[in-house]
Design a protein around this motif. Structure first.
Motif, mmCIF file in Angstrom:
data_model
loop_
_atom_site.group_PDB
_atom_site.id
_atom_site.type_symbol
_atom_site.label_atom_id
_atom_site.label_comp_id
_atom_site.label_asym_id
_atom_site.label_seq_id
_atom_site.Cartn_x
_atom_site.Cartn_y
_atom_site.Cartn_z
ATOM 1 N N ALA A 1 -14.814 8.325 -4.168
ATOM 2 C CA ALA A 1 -14.669 9.661 -3.586
ATOM 3 C C ALA A 1 -15.484 10.672 -4.393
ATOM 4 O O ALA A 1 -16.184 11.514 -3.813
ATOM 5 N N ALA A 2 -15.430 10.570 -5.714
ATOM 6 C CA ALA A 2 -16.189 11.514 -6.552
ATOM 7 C C ALA A 2 -17.676 11.417 -6.224
ATOM 8 O O ALA A 2 -18.375 12.429 -6.115
ATOM 9 N N GLY A 3 -18.134 10.198 -6.004
ATOM 10 C CA GLY A 3 -19.544 9.990 -5.648
ATOM 11 C C GLY A 3 -19.904 10.637 -4.311
ATOM 12 O O GLY A 3 -21.052 10.997 -4.078
ATOM 13 N N LEU A 4 -18.903 10.757 -3.442
ATOM 14 C CA LEU A 4 -19.132 11.358 -2.116
ATOM 15 C C LEU A 4 -18.847 12.865 -2.122
ATOM 16 O O LEU A 4 -18.882 13.519 -1.078
ATOM 17 N N GLY A 5 -18.477 13.373 -3.302
ATOM 18 C CA GLY A 5 -18.178 14.806 -3.412
ATOM 19 C C GLY A 5 -16.824 15.180 -2.827
ATOM 20 O O GLY A 5 -16.595 16.317 -2.426
ATOM 21 N N VAL A 6 -15.903 14.209 -2.804
ATOM 22 C CA VAL A 6 -14.561 14.449 -2.245
ATOM 23 C C VAL A 6 -13.540 14.414 -3.387
ATOM 24 O O VAL A 6 -13.591 13.528 -4.241
ATOM 25 N N GLU A 7 -12.624 15.373 -3.383
ATOM 26 C CA GLU A 7 -11.575 15.407 -4.422
ATOM 27 C C GLU A 7 -10.486 14.389 -4.102
ATOM 28 O O GLU A 7 -10.164 14.183 -2.924
ATOM 29 N N VAL A 8 -9.885 13.821 -5.140
ATOM 30 C CA VAL A 8 -8.778 12.871 -4.919
ATOM 31 C C VAL A 8 -7.507 13.397 -5.593
ATOM 32 O O VAL A 8 -7.538 13.882 -6.722
ATOM 33 N N MET B 1 -14.363 15.623 5.121
ATOM 34 C CA MET B 1 -13.125 15.747 4.311
ATOM 35 C C MET B 1 -13.460 16.236 2.912
ATOM 36 O O MET B 1 -14.431 15.767 2.316
ATOM 37 N N LYS B 2 -12.605 17.129 2.427
ATOM 38 C CA LYS B 2 -12.860 17.675 1.082
ATOM 39 C C LYS B 2 -11.876 17.114 0.059
ATOM 40 O O LYS B 2 -12.153 17.053 -1.125
ATOM 41 N N ARG B 3 -10.680 16.778 0.540
ATOM 42 C CA ARG B 3 -9.652 16.284 -0.391
ATOM 43 C C ARG B 3 -8.843 15.172 0.278
ATOM 44 O O ARG B 3 -8.351 15.349 1.405
ATOM 45 N N ILE B 4 -8.706 14.042 -0.438
ATOM 46 C CA ILE B 4 -7.892 12.936 0.102
ATOM 47 C C ILE B 4 -6.819 12.562 -0.925
ATOM 48 O O ILE B 4 -6.947 12.881 -2.116
ATOM 49 N N GLY B 5 -5.797 11.893 -0.459
ATOM 50 C CA GLY B 5 -4.741 11.429 -1.358
ATOM 51 C C GLY B 5 -4.763 9.912 -1.432
ATOM 52 O O GLY B 5 -5.234 9.235 -0.518
ATOM 53 N N VAL B 6 -4.237 9.383 -2.542
ATOM 54 C CA VAL B 6 -4.097 7.921 -2.676
ATOM 55 C C VAL B 6 -2.708 7.634 -3.230
ATOM 56 O O VAL B 6 -2.202 8.386 -4.074
ATOM 57 N N TYR B 7 -2.082 6.582 -2.714
ATOM 58 C CA TYR B 7 -0.752 6.228 -3.212
ATOM 59 C C TYR B 7 -0.547 4.722 -3.147
ATOM 60 O O TYR B 7 -1.232 4.016 -2.392
ATOM 61 N N GLY C 1 -3.460 20.634 0.950
ATOM 62 C CA GLY C 1 -4.828 20.520 1.481
ATOM 63 C C GLY C 1 -5.350 19.092 1.506
ATOM 64 O O GLY C 1 -6.564 18.853 1.479
ATOM 65 N N ILE C 2 -4.410 18.136 1.578
ATOM 66 C CA ILE C 2 -4.818 16.717 1.621
ATOM 67 C C ILE C 2 -5.110 16.344 3.081
ATOM 68 O O ILE C 2 -4.224 16.410 3.932
ATOM 69 N N GLU C 3 -6.360 15.946 3.350
ATOM 70 C CA GLU C 3 -6.793 15.757 4.745
ATOM 71 C C GLU C 3 -6.731 14.300 5.214
ATOM 72 O O GLU C 3 -6.892 14.022 6.403
ATOM 73 N N GLY C 4 -6.583 13.382 4.277
ATOM 74 C CA GLY C 4 -6.522 11.970 4.654
ATOM 75 C C GLY C 4 -5.958 11.172 3.490
ATOM 76 O O GLY C 4 -5.888 11.669 2.360
ATOM 77 N N LEU C 5 -5.568 9.921 3.776
ATOM 78 C CA LEU C 5 -4.884 9.123 2.749
ATOM 79 C C LEU C 5 -5.442 7.708 2.653
ATOM 80 O O LEU C 5 -5.777 7.104 3.681
ATOM 81 N N VAL C 6 -5.486 7.194 1.428
ATOM 82 C CA VAL C 6 -5.697 5.761 1.232
ATOM 83 C C VAL C 6 -4.351 5.205 0.774
ATOM 84 O O VAL C 6 -3.806 5.636 -0.247
ATOM 85 N N ALA C 7 -3.796 4.288 1.579
ATOM 86 C CA ALA C 7 -2.482 3.699 1.300
ATOM 87 C C ALA C 7 -2.680 2.304 0.739
ATOM 88 O O ALA C 7 -3.280 1.449 1.399
ATOM 89 N N ILE C 8 -2.165 2.068 -0.468
ATOM 90 C CA ILE C 8 -2.302 0.739 -1.076
ATOM 91 C C ILE C 8 -0.922 0.078 -1.109
ATOM 92 O O ILE C 8 0.000 0.593 -1.755
ATOM 93 N N ILE D 1 -2.145 12.469 10.611
ATOM 94 C CA ILE D 1 -2.796 12.443 9.291
ATOM 95 C C ILE D 1 -3.596 11.134 9.207
ATOM 96 O O ILE D 1 -3.013 10.051 9.375
ATOM 97 N N PRO D 2 -4.900 11.211 8.990
ATOM 98 C CA PRO D 2 -5.685 9.967 8.930
ATOM 99 C C PRO D 2 -5.306 9.108 7.711
ATOM 100 O O PRO D 2 -5.148 9.644 6.606
ATOM 101 N N VAL D 3 -5.137 7.818 7.940
ATOM 102 C CA VAL D 3 -4.803 6.895 6.840
ATOM 103 C C VAL D 3 -5.624 5.618 6.978
ATOM 104 O O VAL D 3 -5.788 5.078 8.074
ATOM 105 N N VAL D 4 -6.144 5.133 5.843
ATOM 106 C CA VAL D 4 -6.788 3.815 5.784
ATOM 107 C C VAL D 4 -6.009 2.980 4.759
ATOM 108 O O VAL D 4 -5.654 3.475 3.680
ATOM 109 N N GLY D 5 -5.719 1.741 5.108
ATOM 110 C CA GLY D 5 -4.906 0.882 4.247
ATOM 111 C C GLY D 5 -5.729 -0.081 3.406
ATOM 112 O O GLY D 5 -6.798 -0.532 3.810
ATOM 113 N N VAL D 6 -5.183 -0.369 2.216
ATOM 114 C CA VAL D 6 -5.751 -1.385 1.317
ATOM 115 C C VAL D 6 -4.630 -2.390 1.052
ATOM 116 O O VAL D 6 -3.545 -1.998 0.600
#
Ligand code: F6P
Length: 322
Positions: free
Chosen positions: A27-34, A1-7, A93-100, A118-123
């Motif tokens: 994400a920045a540490g993994l080289g992924v844009e947020v 993944m190159k770009r993920i979203g957070v909301y 170009g958002i390839e996955g999401l972190v949902a809080i 769309i891949p999503v991981v929840g917090v």
């Protein structure tokens, strides 16, 4: 993944900003844009996106609320609304999401996964602590401490005037806040949705406590414990006994304020783990903390399974009420 979203979505909770920070920096540490998505699902539908680099999340760890703003979106409950949101994510170009958020947030995430892959991981971020798959949700500890501070103050005036107080705390359909704050605040009675307490029972307990020499009492009422909340419960008890009392509804002060250290650490840990999990290719799970370990629970279980309250704590509260 190159770009993920957070909301963040649904009711805000102290510590959400610490989780956002953890996502952006991991994400920045993994080289992924947020990309930060504003106003939860409402903003996703409208394409309210902004880059969220490691510097954009400086100085937010101590702030309550959510810098991304939040909302409860009606449009997202429709298929058209979700299709529009998915289209906006793809365009950006958002390839996955972190949902809080809480259960409503995760139900929305499940729809995005099912209908649009769309891949999503929840917090878990909600003051209510009502999510299966984590011992604590982000914001619960702060809300409990805020409510406790208010109850301590009310106890001073209750003792001085020899009065009974009914204090309503939040929690929607769950009694976690009430139970924790009731024990910590030394409540004489704790009314919970999970363990129904009738007005008759409360009247008898107060009468018995007067007989034992108690001159003031704190009754903590979870908002979901009685139809109409603490005010209605007081009226019912008053109708039976004629007791005088004051009613305080703590309300939204429980949602605000600087997160406690416990909430900041939990949010940092879960936000970082969620980002790694998503980038490594896992979707449809909520990251939680169970007995000190980071865990993954299917989102479908997090929203359908009921987290039980600890009945031994209910017994303890009764035993210590004296
Ligand atoms: O879920 C968090 C919560 O604060 C609940 O405890 C409460 O029932 C609800 O949100 C209040 O929602 P609103 O802020 O939309 O009035």
């Amino acid at each position: 993944m190159k770009r993920i979203g957070v909301y963040t979505s649904g009711g805000d909770a102290p510590g959400m900003n610490a989780a956002i920070r953890a996502v952006a920096r991991t994400a920045a540490g993994l080289g992924v844009e947020v990309v930060g998505i504003r106003r939860g699902y409402a903003g996703m539908i409208e394409g309210e996106f902004e880059p969220l680099g490691p510097r954009d999340v400086a100085n937010i760890i101590q702030r309550g609320g959510t810098i991304l703003l939040t909302a409860r979106s009606k449009a997202f409950l429709t298929e058209e609304g979700r299709a529009k949101a998915a289209g906006k994510l793809k365009e950006a170009g958002i390839e996955g999401l972190v949902a809080i958020g809480g259960d409503g947030t995760f139900r929305g995430a499940l729809k995005l996964i099912e209908e649009h892959r769309i891949p999503v991981v929840g917090v878990p971020g909600t003051i209510d602590n009502d999510l299966y798959g984590t011992d604590y949700t982000i914001g619960f500890d702060t809300a409990v401490n805020t409510a406790l501070d208010a109850i301590d103050r009310i106890r001073d005036t209750a003792a001085s005037h020899e009065r009974v107080f009914f204090i309503e705390v939040m929690g929607r359909h769950a009694g976690f806040i009430a139970l924790e704050v009731g024990i910590a605040g030394g409540a004489e009675i704790i009314a919970l949705p999970e363990v129904p307490t009738s007005p008759q029972e409360i009247a008898e307990t107060i009468t018995a406590s007067f007989k034992k020499g108690k001159r003031s009492s704190i009754i903590v009422v979870a908002e979901g414990a009685y139809p109409g909340g603490a005010q209605a419960l007081f009226k019912a008890v008053h109708g039976l006994t004629g007791f005088e009392a004051r009613v305080t509804v703590l309300g939204h002060i429980q949602r605000g304020g600087s997160p406690t250290a416990k909430d900041r650490v939990l949010a940092s840990r879960l936000g970082a783990a969620a980002t790694r999990t998503l980038v490594e290719g896992t979707s449809g799970v909520m990251i939680g903390e169970v007995e000190g370990e980071v865990t993954l629970t299917p989102l479908s279980e997090a929203v359908t399974k009921k987290k039980p309250i600890r009945l031994e704590l209910v017994d303890l509260a009764k035993e210590l009420a004296g």
